[in-house]
Design a protein around this motif. Structure first.
Motif, PDB file in Angstrom:
ATOM      1  N   ALA A  92       0.724   5.377   3.891  1.00  0.00           N
ATOM      2  CA  ALA A  92      -0.423   4.164   4.236  1.00  0.00           C
ATOM      3  C   ALA A  92      -1.634   4.887   2.464  1.00  0.00           C
ATOM      4  O   ALA A  92      -1.437   4.107   1.379  1.00  0.00           O
ATOM      5  N   MET A  93      -2.150   5.917   2.352  1.00  0.00           N
ATOM      6  CA  MET A  93      -2.794   5.967   1.294  1.00  0.00           C
ATOM      7  C   MET A  93      -2.652   6.005  -0.213  1.00  0.00           C
ATOM      8  O   MET A  93      -2.908   6.088  -0.820  1.00  0.00           O
ATOM      9  N   SER A  94      -1.278   7.010  -0.237  1.00  0.00           N
ATOM     10  CA  SER A  94      -0.740   7.184  -1.291  1.00  0.00           C
ATOM     11  C   SER A  94      -0.034   6.567  -2.192  1.00  0.00           C
ATOM     12  O   SER A  94      -0.429   5.347  -3.237  1.00  0.00           O
ATOM     13  N   LYS A  95       0.054   5.171  -0.987  1.00  0.00           N
ATOM     14  CA  LYS A  95       0.498   3.608  -1.471  1.00  0.00           C
ATOM     15  C   LYS A  95      -0.742   2.883  -1.941  1.00  0.00           C
ATOM     16  O   LYS A  95      -0.557   2.508  -3.428  1.00  0.00           O
ATOM     17  N   ILE A  96      -1.686   3.045  -0.938  1.00  0.00           N
ATOM     18  CA  ILE A  96      -2.685   2.479  -1.742  1.00  0.00           C
ATOM     19  C   ILE A  96      -2.755   2.737  -2.412  1.00  0.00           C
ATOM     20  O   ILE A  96      -3.784   1.901  -4.167  1.00  0.00           O
ATOM     21  N   GLY A  97      -2.777   4.186  -2.901  1.00  0.00           N
ATOM     22  CA  GLY A  97      -3.129   5.380  -4.056  1.00  0.00           C
ATOM     23  C   GLY A  97      -3.021   4.376  -5.814  1.00  0.00           C
ATOM     24  O   GLY A  97      -3.297   4.463  -6.496  1.00  0.00           O
ATOM     25  N   ALA A  98      -1.444   4.161  -5.675  1.00  0.00           N
ATOM     26  CA  ALA A  98      -0.588   4.203  -6.487  1.00  0.00           C
ATOM     27  C   ALA A  98      -0.607   2.862  -6.574  1.00  0.00           C
ATOM     28  O   ALA A  98      -1.291   1.864  -8.274  1.00  0.00           O
ATOM     29  N   MET A  99      -1.694   1.360  -5.723  1.00  0.00           N
ATOM     30  CA  MET A  99      -1.693   0.255  -6.039  1.00  0.00           C
ATOM     31  C   MET A  99      -2.932  -0.178  -6.621  1.00  0.00           C
ATOM     32  O   MET A  99      -3.231  -1.207  -7.314  1.00  0.00           O
ATOM     33  N   GLY A 100      -3.813   1.735  -6.980  1.00  0.00           N
ATOM     34  CA  GLY A 100      -4.793   1.248  -8.372  1.00  0.00           C
ATOM     35  C   GLY A 100      -3.861   0.412  -9.291  1.00  0.00           C
ATOM     36  O   GLY A 100      -4.984  -0.104 -10.407  1.00  0.00           O
ATOM     37  N   ALA A 101      -3.610   0.812  -9.884  1.00  0.00           N
ATOM     38  CA  ALA A 101      -2.951   0.225 -11.484  1.00  0.00           C
ATOM     39  C   ALA A 101      -2.054  -1.140 -11.141  1.00  0.00           C
ATOM     40  O   ALA A 101      -1.772  -1.772  -9.901  1.00  0.00           O
ATOM     41  N   PRO A 102      -2.398  -2.241 -12.034  1.00  0.00           N
ATOM     42  CA  PRO A 102      -2.089  -3.323 -11.366  1.00  0.00           C
ATOM     43  C   PRO A 102      -0.986  -3.549 -11.763  1.00  0.00           C
ATOM     44  O   PRO A 102      -0.319  -4.558 -10.791  1.00  0.00           O
ATOM     45  N   SER A 103      -0.283  -2.563 -12.149  1.00  0.00           N
ATOM     46  CA  SER A 103       0.992  -2.857 -12.223  1.00  0.00           C
ATOM     47  C   SER A 103       2.122  -2.294 -10.984  1.00  0.00           C
ATOM     48  O   SER A 103       3.992  -3.016 -10.619  1.00  0.00           O
ATOM     49  N   CYS A 104       1.292  -2.001 -10.414  1.00  0.00           N
ATOM     50  CA  CYS A 104       2.428  -1.803  -8.959  1.00  0.00           C
ATOM     51  C   CYS A 104       2.107  -2.727  -7.769  1.00  0.00           C
ATOM     52  O   CYS A 104       2.536  -2.441  -6.713  1.00  0.00           O
ATOM     53  N   VAL A 105       1.574  -3.904  -8.307  1.00  0.00           N
ATOM     54  CA  VAL A 105       1.240  -5.297  -7.360  1.00  0.00           C
ATOM     55  C   VAL A 105       1.841  -6.101  -7.695  1.00  0.00           C
ATOM     56  O   VAL A 105       1.369  -6.263  -9.050  1.00  0.00           O
ATOM     57  N   GLY A 164       3.511   3.324 -17.716  1.00  0.00           N
ATOM     58  CA  GLY A 164       4.138   4.323 -17.613  1.00  0.00           C
ATOM     59  C   GLY A 164       5.912   4.122 -18.168  1.00  0.00           C
ATOM     60  O   GLY A 164       6.695   3.270 -17.263  1.00  0.00           O
ATOM     61  N   SER A 165       7.060   5.510 -17.638  1.00  0.00           N
ATOM     62  CA  SER A 165       7.861   4.990 -17.265  1.00  0.00           C
ATOM     63  C   SER A 165       8.341   5.971 -15.882  1.00  0.00           C
ATOM     64  O   SER A 165       9.022   5.887 -15.433  1.00  0.00           O
ATOM     65  N   THR A 166       7.374   5.678 -14.973  1.00  0.00           N
ATOM     66  CA  THR A 166       6.914   6.326 -13.486  1.00  0.00           C
ATOM     67  C   THR A 166       7.300   5.466 -12.834  1.00  0.00           C
ATOM     68  O   THR A 166       6.157   4.250 -13.187  1.00  0.00           O
ATOM     69  N   SER A 167       7.990   5.318 -11.821  1.00  0.00           N
ATOM     70  CA  SER A 167       7.931   4.290 -10.732  1.00  0.00           C
ATOM     71  C   SER A 167       6.287   4.306  -9.892  1.00  0.00           C
ATOM     72  O   SER A 167       6.140   4.798  -9.821  1.00  0.00           O
ATOM     73  N   CYS A 168       6.049   3.242  -9.460  1.00  0.00           N
ATOM     74  CA  CYS A 168       5.040   3.449  -8.177  1.00  0.00           C
ATOM     75  C   CYS A 168       5.476   3.752  -7.276  1.00  0.00           C
ATOM     76  O   CYS A 168       4.467   4.877  -6.436  1.00  0.00           O
ATOM     77  N   ASP A 169       6.878   3.877  -6.847  1.00  0.00           N
ATOM     78  CA  ASP A 169       7.311   4.771  -5.327  1.00  0.00           C
ATOM     79  C   ASP A 169       6.862   6.034  -6.253  1.00  0.00           C
ATOM     80  O   ASP A 169       6.562   6.768  -4.717  1.00  0.00           O
ATOM     81  N   GLU A 170       6.976   6.690  -7.222  1.00  0.00           N
ATOM     82  CA  GLU A 170       7.087   8.394  -7.536  1.00  0.00           C
ATOM     83  C   GLU A 170       5.849   8.406  -8.049  1.00  0.00           C
ATOM     84  O   GLU A 170       5.613   9.577  -6.988  1.00  0.00           O
ATOM     85  N   ARG A 171       5.168   7.802  -8.309  1.00  0.00           N
ATOM     86  CA  ARG A 171       3.449   7.825  -8.438  1.00  0.00           C
ATOM     87  C   ARG A 171       3.575   7.979  -6.647  1.00  0.00           C
ATOM     88  O   ARG A 171       2.222   9.187  -6.615  1.00  0.00           O
TER      89      ARG A 171
END
Length: 99
Positions: free
Chosen positions: A83-96, A63-70
């Motif tokens: 590191a763990m929070s970025k891994i969590g955000a990367m769970g969404a294919p759009s952050c990869v 949606g409208s939230t960026s991966c950094d914000e997530r």
């Protein structure tokens, strides 16, 4: 076994034991070289198993939230490290990043 536990409790309370451990820690910190730490960081960043180079912080996370914000949300809400929070955000294919 009870004697060993009691002995360790007494040992931990003695100032010399704590001072010794503190000095050992201080020596380790002093021996850490900033260049060595930076080199290890860059090695981990390029590790193909971790895929850190594929993280896209500016991409839209569902949606409208960026991966950094997530990632920041995960960090603050669940008391995760960066590191763990970025891994969590990367769970969404759009952050990869693709490719």
């Amino acid at each position: 076994m009870k004697r060993e536990i009691e002995k360790k409790q007494v040992e931990l309370k003695t100032p010399t034991f704590n001072e010794k451990r503190t000095k050992e820690l201080e020596e380790r910190i002093k021996s850490m070289d900033a260049d060595a730490i930076r080199k290890e960081y860059e090695t981990l960043l390029k590790n193909p198993l971790l895929e850190w180079d594929k993280y896209c912080g500016t991409c839209a996370w569902q949606g409208s939230t960026s991966c950094d914000e997530r990632a920041k949300f995960l960090q603050e809400t669940y008391t995760l490290g960066e590191a763990m929070s970025k891994i969590g955000a990367m769970g969404a294919p759009s952050c990869v990043k693709q490719g």
